[in-house]
Design a protein around this motif. Structure first.
Motif, short mmCIF file in Angstrom:
data_model
loop_
_atom_site.label_atom_id
_atom_site.label_comp_id
_atom_site.label_asym_id
_atom_site.label_seq_id
_atom_site.Cartn_x
_atom_site.Cartn_y
_atom_site.Cartn_z
N TYR A 83 0.83 -1.21 0.00
CA TYR A 83 0.00 0.00 0.00
C TYR A 83 0.86 1.26 0.00
CZ TYR A 83 -3.80 -3.20 1.40
OH TYR A 83 -4.71 -4.22 1.46
N ARG A 84 1.94 1.23 0.77
CA ARG A 84 2.86 2.39 0.79
C ARG A 84 3.48 2.61 -0.59
NH1 ARG A 84 4.92 -0.27 5.52
NH2 ARG A 84 3.80 0.53 7.33
N ALA A 88 0.81 4.01 -2.94
CA ALA A 88 0.52 5.41 -2.60
C ALA A 88 1.64 6.32 -3.09
CB ALA A 88 0.33 5.55 -1.09
N THR A 122 -0.68 9.65 -3.67
CA THR A 122 -1.86 9.71 -2.83
C THR A 122 -1.52 9.19 -1.43
OG1 THR A 122 -4.22 9.16 -2.76
CG2 THR A 122 -2.72 7.41 -3.47
N SER A 123 -2.48 9.20 -0.56
CA SER A 123 -2.22 8.76 0.81
C SER A 123 -2.40 7.25 0.95
CB SER A 123 -3.17 9.47 1.79
OG SER A 123 -4.49 8.97 1.65
N VAL A 124 -1.70 6.70 1.92
CA VAL A 124 -1.82 5.27 2.22
C VAL A 124 -3.25 4.96 2.64
CG1 VAL A 124 -1.01 3.40 3.71
CG2 VAL A 124 0.62 5.05 2.80
N ASP A 125 -3.88 5.87 3.38
CA ASP A 125 -5.26 5.65 3.82
C ASP A 125 -6.21 5.45 2.64
OD1 ASP A 125 -4.49 5.87 6.46
OD2 ASP A 125 -5.16 7.94 6.67
N LYS A 126 -6.03 6.25 1.60
CA LYS A 126 -6.88 6.11 0.41
C LYS A 126 -6.64 4.78 -0.28
CE LYS A 126 -7.58 10.99 -0.53
NZ LYS A 126 -7.35 12.09 -1.47
N GLN A 153 -5.56 2.04 1.13
CA GLN A 153 -6.13 1.01 1.99
C GLN A 153 -7.64 0.93 1.84
OE1 GLN A 153 -3.37 1.98 5.68
NE2 GLN A 153 -4.61 0.16 6.06
#
Length: 109
Positions: free
Chosen positions: A68-69, A72, A77-81, A83
Motif C-alpha cells: 500500500y505504501r 501510494a 496519494t495517501s496510504v489511507d486512500k 487502503q
C-alpha cells in the motif's frame, strides 16, 4: 474519479496477493473462520481464533502495508486512500461463508 484510481485498481488486481509461503496459511485461516478482511485492506483475527492466527495476520498485514505504501508513493496519494480502495476490493472478492468486518462487527458474507 481520481487520475490514480485506474493504476491503483490494476496494481491491486493481482499484485496484492501475498507471497506463496503465506498464501496457504491465509487461505486456510480465512476458510476456517479465524481471519477475515477489514475495510482498511488488512486482515483481522476473528474472536475465538487460536493464537497462531495472529501471527498469520501480522505477516500478511506487514506485506500488505508495504504494498500500500508503494502504491501510494507511486500514485501521489495517501496510504489511507489506498487502503480504503483495497479494503473494498478485498471484501467484495471475499467468498460467501468467510468473515468480513462490517460496521465494527465480524459477519459471515
Amino acid at each position: 474519479m481520481n487520475r490514480w484510481f485506474p493504476l491503483l485498481a490494476l496494481a491491486l488486481g493481482l499484485g496484492l496477493s501475498v507471497p506463496t509461503f503465506a498464501q496457504d496459511p491465509l487461505a486456510g485461516a480465512k476458510q476456517a473462520g479465524q481471519l477475515g478482511e477489514r475495510p482498511d485492506g488488512l486482515v483481522g483475527v476473528v474472536p475465538g481464533a487460536p493464537v497462531a492466527a495472529q501471527a498469520v495476520a501480522d505477516q500478511v498485514n506487514a506485506q500488505r502495508l508495504q504494498r500500500y505504501r508503494d502504491i501510494a508513493a507511486s500514485n501521489g496519494t495517501s496510504v489511507d486512500k489506498v487502503q480504503a480502495v483495497a479494503g473494498q476490493q478485498l471484501i467484495d472478492r471475499t467468498p460467501a461463508g468467510q468473515y468480513v468486518l462490517s460496521g465494527g462487527k465480524w459477519v459471515k458474507k
